[in-house]
Design a protein around this motif. Structure first.
Motif, PDB file in Angstrom:
ATOM      1  N   PRO A  75       0.803  -1.228   0.000  1.00 52.19           N
ATOM      2  CA  PRO A  75       0.000   0.000   0.000  1.00 52.19           C
ATOM      3  C   PRO A  75       0.834   1.276   0.000  1.00 52.19           C
ATOM      4  CG  PRO A  75      -0.213  -1.192   2.091  1.00 52.19           C
ATOM      5  CD  PRO A  75       0.472  -2.108   1.136  1.00 52.19           C
ATOM      6  N   LYS A  76       1.948   1.296   0.705  1.00 55.08           N
ATOM      7  CA  LYS A  76       2.761   2.514   0.749  1.00 55.08           C
ATOM      8  C   LYS A  76       3.345   2.825  -0.622  1.00 55.08           C
ATOM      9  CE  LYS A  76       4.031   2.316   5.645  1.00 55.08           C
ATOM     10  NZ  LYS A  76       5.142   2.222   6.630  1.00 55.08           N
ATOM     11  N   GLU A  77       3.873   1.805  -1.267  1.00 53.00           N
ATOM     12  CA  GLU A  77       4.468   2.024  -2.582  1.00 53.00           C
ATOM     13  C   GLU A  77       3.413   2.409  -3.606  1.00 53.00           C
ATOM     14  OE1 GLU A  77       6.958  -0.876  -5.432  1.00 53.00           O
ATOM     15  OE2 GLU A  77       7.942  -0.346  -3.547  1.00 53.00           O
ATOM     16  N   ALA A  78       2.251   1.766  -3.527  1.00 54.69           N
ATOM     17  CA  ALA A  78       1.172   2.098  -4.459  1.00 54.69           C
ATOM     18  C   ALA A  78       0.697   3.524  -4.256  1.00 54.69           C
ATOM     19  CB  ALA A  78       0.022   1.117  -4.286  1.00 54.69           C
ATOM     20  N   ALA A  79       0.551   3.922  -2.994  1.00 59.69           N
ATOM     21  CA  ALA A  79       0.076   5.274  -2.717  1.00 59.69           C
ATOM     22  C   ALA A  79       1.057   6.322  -3.241  1.00 59.69           C
ATOM     23  CB  ALA A  79      -0.140   5.453  -1.213  1.00 59.69           C
ATOM     24  N   ARG A  80       2.350   6.064  -3.122  1.00 60.86           N
ATOM     25  CA  ARG A  80       3.350   7.004  -3.640  1.00 60.86           C
ATOM     26  C   ARG A  80       3.247   7.146  -5.153  1.00 60.86           C
ATOM     27  NH1 ARG A  80       6.931   4.595   0.204  1.00 60.86           N
ATOM     28  NH2 ARG A  80       7.770   3.224  -1.424  1.00 60.86           N
ATOM     29  N   ALA A  81       2.769   6.067  -5.802  1.00 60.98           N
ATOM     30  CA  ALA A  81       2.653   6.090  -7.258  1.00 60.98           C
ATOM     31  C   ALA A  81       1.267   6.538  -7.725  1.00 60.98           C
ATOM     32  CB  ALA A  81       2.962   4.701  -7.816  1.00 60.98           C
ATOM     33  N   GLY A  82       0.465   7.051  -6.793  1.00 60.23           N
ATOM     34  CA  GLY A  82      -0.859   7.534  -7.169  1.00 60.23           C
ATOM     35  C   GLY A  82      -1.939   6.481  -7.086  1.00 60.23           C
ATOM     36  N   ILE A 123      -2.833   0.068  -8.357  1.00 60.24           N
ATOM     37  CA  ILE A 123      -2.514   1.197  -9.236  1.00 60.24           C
ATOM     38  C   ILE A 123      -3.235   0.984 -10.561  1.00 60.24           C
ATOM     39  CG2 ILE A 123      -0.689   2.533 -10.350  1.00 60.24           C
ATOM     40  CD1 ILE A 123       1.286   1.308  -8.356  1.00 60.24           C
ATOM     41  N   ARG A 124      -4.021   1.950 -10.971  1.00 61.79           N
ATOM     42  CA  ARG A 124      -4.706   1.868 -12.262  1.00 61.79           C
ATOM     43  C   ARG A 124      -3.868   2.537 -13.346  1.00 61.79           C
ATOM     44  NH1 ARG A 124      -9.372  -0.431 -12.368  1.00 61.79           N
ATOM     45  NH2 ARG A 124     -10.565  -0.709 -10.422  1.00 61.79           N
ATOM     46  N   ASP A 125      -4.063   2.071 -14.576  1.00 62.77           N
ATOM     47  CA  ASP A 125      -3.314   2.607 -15.729  1.00 62.77           C
ATOM     48  C   ASP A 125      -1.821   2.603 -15.404  1.00 62.77           C
ATOM     49  OD1 ASP A 125      -5.738   3.153 -17.107  1.00 62.77           O
ATOM     50  OD2 ASP A 125      -5.974   4.951 -15.888  1.00 62.77           O
ATOM     51  N   ALA A 126      -1.332   1.415 -15.090  1.00 66.03           N
ATOM     52  CA  ALA A 126      -0.008   1.265 -14.493  1.00 66.03           C
ATOM     53  C   ALA A 126       1.024   0.714 -15.466  1.00 66.03           C
ATOM     54  CB  ALA A 126      -0.107   0.347 -13.277  1.00 66.03           C
ATOM     55  N   ALA A 127       2.257   0.750 -15.003  1.00 68.62           N
ATOM     56  CA  ALA A 127       3.369   0.100 -15.690  1.00 68.62           C
ATOM     57  C   ALA A 127       4.295  -0.481 -14.631  1.00 68.62           C
ATOM     58  CB  ALA A 127       4.122   1.087 -16.574  1.00 68.62           C
ATOM     59  N   MET A 128       5.156  -1.401 -15.064  1.00 65.97           N
ATOM     60  CA  MET A 128       6.107  -2.045 -14.154  1.00 65.97           C
ATOM     61  C   MET A 128       7.358  -2.396 -14.944  1.00 65.97           C
ATOM     62  SD  MET A 128       5.480  -5.448 -11.809  1.00 65.97           S
ATOM     63  CE  MET A 128       4.886  -6.416 -13.216  1.00 65.97           C
ATOM     64  N   ILE A 129       8.502  -2.193 -14.335  1.00 66.28           N
ATOM     65  CA  ILE A 129       9.761  -2.573 -14.958  1.00 66.28           C
ATOM     66  C   ILE A 129      10.364  -3.733 -14.186  1.00 66.28           C
ATOM     67  CG2 ILE A 129      12.114  -1.827 -15.523  1.00 66.28           C
ATOM     68  CD1 ILE A 129      10.967   1.013 -15.887  1.00 66.28           C
ATOM     69  N   VAL A 185      13.551  -9.387 -11.199  1.00 69.24           N
ATOM     70  CA  VAL A 185      13.119  -8.694  -9.987  1.00 69.24           C
ATOM     71  C   VAL A 185      12.373  -7.424 -10.377  1.00 69.24           C
ATOM     72  CG1 VAL A 185      13.928  -7.501  -7.903  1.00 69.24           C
ATOM     73  CG2 VAL A 185      15.025  -9.628  -8.637  1.00 69.24           C
ATOM     74  N   VAL A 186      11.336  -7.088  -9.625  1.00 72.79           N
ATOM     75  CA  VAL A 186      10.609  -5.843  -9.876  1.00 72.79           C
ATOM     76  C   VAL A 186      11.521  -4.668  -9.537  1.00 72.79           C
ATOM     77  CG1 VAL A 186       8.614  -4.435  -9.246  1.00 72.79           C
ATOM     78  CG2 VAL A 186       8.381  -6.935  -9.390  1.00 72.79           C
ATOM     79  N   ALA A 187      11.728  -3.781 -10.509  1.00 74.17           N
ATOM     80  CA  ALA A 187      12.629  -2.644 -10.323  1.00 74.17           C
ATOM     81  C   ALA A 187      11.888  -1.322 -10.181  1.00 74.17           C
ATOM     82  CB  ALA A 187      13.603  -2.555 -11.502  1.00 74.17           C
ATOM     83  N   TRP A 188      10.664  -1.242 -10.699  1.00 72.54           N
ATOM     84  CA  TRP A 188       9.901   0.006 -10.627  1.00 72.54           C
ATOM     85  C   TRP A 188       8.438  -0.299 -10.889  1.00 72.54           C
ATOM     86  CZ3 TRP A 188       6.738   2.685 -14.045  1.00 72.54           C
ATOM     87  CH2 TRP A 188       6.439   4.013 -13.709  1.00 72.54           C
ATOM     88  N   VAL A 189       7.540   0.396 -10.160  1.00 75.50           N
ATOM     89  CA  VAL A 189       6.106   0.346 -10.451  1.00 75.50           C
ATOM     90  C   VAL A 189       5.568   1.769 -10.403  1.00 75.50           C
ATOM     91  CG1 VAL A 189       5.771  -1.986  -9.537  1.00 75.50           C
ATOM     92  CG2 VAL A 189       5.448  -0.020  -8.029  1.00 75.50           C
ATOM     93  N   GLY A 190       4.546   2.035 -11.193  1.00 78.86           N
ATOM     94  CA  GLY A 190       3.954   3.366 -11.191  1.00 78.86           C
ATOM     95  C   GLY A 190       2.934   3.508 -12.282  1.00 78.86           C
ATOM     96  N   LYS A 191       2.558   4.732 -12.558  1.00 82.70           N
ATOM     97  CA  LYS A 191       1.624   5.023 -13.627  1.00 82.70           C
ATOM     98  C   LYS A 191       2.310   4.830 -14.982  1.00 82.70           C
ATOM     99  CE  LYS A 191      -2.138   6.587 -11.483  1.00 82.70           C
ATOM    100  NZ  LYS A 191      -3.510   6.053 -11.732  1.00 82.70           N
ATOM    101  N   ALA A 192       1.548   4.329 -15.943  1.00 83.27           N
ATOM    102  CA  ALA A 192       2.119   4.120 -17.280  1.00 83.27           C
ATOM    103  C   ALA A 192       2.665   5.425 -17.847  1.00 83.27           C
ATOM    104  CB  ALA A 192       1.066   3.523 -18.213  1.00 83.27           C
ATOM    105  N   ALA A 193       2.022   6.531 -17.544  1.00 80.42           N
ATOM    106  CA  ALA A 193       2.472   7.817 -18.067  1.00 80.42           C
ATOM    107  C   ALA A 193       3.837   8.219 -17.527  1.00 80.42           C
ATOM    108  CB  ALA A 193       1.450   8.898 -17.720  1.00 80.42           C
ATOM    109  N   ASP A 194       4.217   7.643 -16.381  1.00 84.55           N
ATOM    110  CA  ASP A 194       5.499   7.982 -15.760  1.00 84.55           C
ATOM    111  C   ASP A 194       6.583   6.951 -16.052  1.00 84.55           C
ATOM    112  OD1 ASP A 194       4.249  10.158 -14.555  1.00 84.55           O
ATOM    113  OD2 ASP A 194       3.664   8.967 -12.801  1.00 84.55           O
ATOM    114  N   ALA A 195       6.263   5.939 -16.843  1.00 87.56           N
ATOM    115  CA  ALA A 195       7.190   4.815 -17.024  1.00 87.56           C
ATOM    116  C   ALA A 195       8.503   5.233 -17.658  1.00 87.56           C
ATOM    117  CB  ALA A 195       6.533   3.716 -17.855  1.00 87.56           C
TER     118      ALA A 195
END
Length: 401
Positions: A17-24, A33-39, A44-54
């Motif tokens: 929840p903390k990481e998701a909240a930081r990513a909107g 996270i809606r409309d998301a992306a992940m690297i 290993v997961v290196a980054w998660v966030g909004k697709a627009a910020d990928a």
């Protein structure tokens, strides 16, 4: 391995929840996270966030792109309770139960006879087929128990074969007392805690006991688990499946990672679990198959107990390999919300195995991922029985779909 961008994710469940909240996203336990992306970098997961910020999210050079087409990505299911190494078929027993014959622990012995007689290669092939079945339904971490040998040679073979496909191997020589020891129970407990434990411990991480009427008493369970702990194994317990008993209290006392079934719990059991680190693992496929009452996931969660869901895939009481099926039952029959059931089948299962590298899609976690061909994980319960799991990745590598 390469750096891969997963993009056009309609809904990403991180369980952080903390990481998701930081990513909107949301700060709910599922961390959505809606409309998301992940690297993913080297599995290993290196980054998660909004697709627009990928493009700016991680500063990574991307080697490959996976388009999720608006579908949902969740952590791979963590099935923390299964019995995959066996031979034989007990469908006639199932049919008999559907006609009114009550379930009893003694049916295990018929599987023991078939498993003892089976070749090692046939057992290996059967395990592989079930693991493939699980992968195709989104499961990426699997615990496998022995317990269908009940002699030294066969139990050793079962944990060895299980170790070929998972690191989460449980020695369950104390499943039931085999027929040849019916008049000498203490001799069998001596065998389990002695020669059998010595043969199986090198391939096992866990030790388990079926603490139940028709199986092992609480005193026998304590003796077996204590011997396993002394041999370097970690305890888990089958308890309160057929009726209330002392198994839950013993599991908490010994610091077991989980106590599984929990069909018949007292208020004292729930209080003890709530004040402990022991996970209550619920197995909805069992109640479906045995016609026993479903345990209340709602009561456990409301009391503050950590709950996991698992298939208990086995030939007698729950021959399903489908975590989505178990989620649907938990939502319909056990008072759990879709979000709670999903969390229990991913992060909850990870806690039941004391794993901190799976069960979540957040930075630093293994890239164990399941795609749901739907706009939300709610569809796992909303559309029960429909094969909604699409592609599945383990450590960033495609294993199904």
């Amino acid at each position: 391995m390469s750096r891969t961008l997963f993009t056009n994710i309609g809904l990403l469940v991180t369980n952080n929840p903390k990481e998701a909240a930081r990513a909107g996203g949301t700060d709910s336990p599922t961390g959505e996270i809606r409309d998301a992306a992940m690297i993913v970098d080297n599995g290993v997961v290196a980054w998660v966030g909004k697709a627009a910020d990928a493009e700016t999210g991680g500063g990574f050079d991307i080697d490959a792109v996976v388009n999720v087409h608006g579908n949902t990505l969740i952590p791979g299911f963590v099935d923390s309770h299964s019995h995959l190494v066996f031979a034989g078929d007990r469908s006639a027993e199932f049919a008999s139960r559907m006609e009114g014959t009550p379930y009893a622990a003694g049916g295990i012995r018929s599987t023991v006879a078939a498993t003892r007689a089976a070749s090692e290669e046939s057992l290996r092939e059967h395990v592989a087929s079930l693991v493939k079945e699980m992968h195709s339904q989104g499961t990426t971490t699997i615990e496998i128990k022995s317990g269908y040998g009940l002699d030294v040679a066969t139990e050793e073979r079962l944990v060895r074969l299980a170790r070929e496909v998972t690191e989460e191997v449980t020695f369950l020589g104390a499943h039931v007392v085999p027929a040849e020891f019916a008049d000498s129970r203490d001799d069998y407990v001596e065998l389990v805690t002695g020669e059998m434990l010595a043969a199986c411990a090198p391939y096992s991480k866990w030790i388990d006991v079926f603490c139940e009427k028709g199986a092992f008493t609480v005193e026998e369970t304590r003796r077996i688990l204590t011997a396993g702990i002394a041999a370097g194994l970690q305890p888990r317990v089958h308890a309160s499946q057929l009726g209330p008993g002392e198994g839950v209290a013993l599991a908490v006392e010994l610091g077991a990672a989980s106590v599984d079934h929990c069909t018949y719990l007292t208020e004292e059991d729930i209080s003890a679990l709530a004040g402990s680190s022991t996970v209550a693992t619920l197995l909805p496929g069992v109640e479906f198959s045995t016609k026993q009452p479903y345990p209340s996931g709602r009561a456990l969660i409301d009391a503050g107990v950590t709950v996991a869901l698992s298939t208990d895939c086995n030939p007698g009481s729950s021959f399903t390999s489908s975590m989505p099926f178990c989620i649907a039952i938990a939502v319909r029959e056990m008072g759990m919300s879709p979000a709670e059931a999903l969390w229990a089948s991913t992060a909850g299962g990870a806690q039941a195995l004391r794993r901190n590298d799976v069960g979540s899609l957040s930075v630093g976690m293994r890239a164990d991922i399941a795609e749901i061909n739907a706009p939300s994980y709610i569809h796992l319960a909303y559309r029960p029985g429909v094969p909604l799991i699409g592609r599945v990745w383990k450590d960033g590598e495609l294993i199904a779909g």
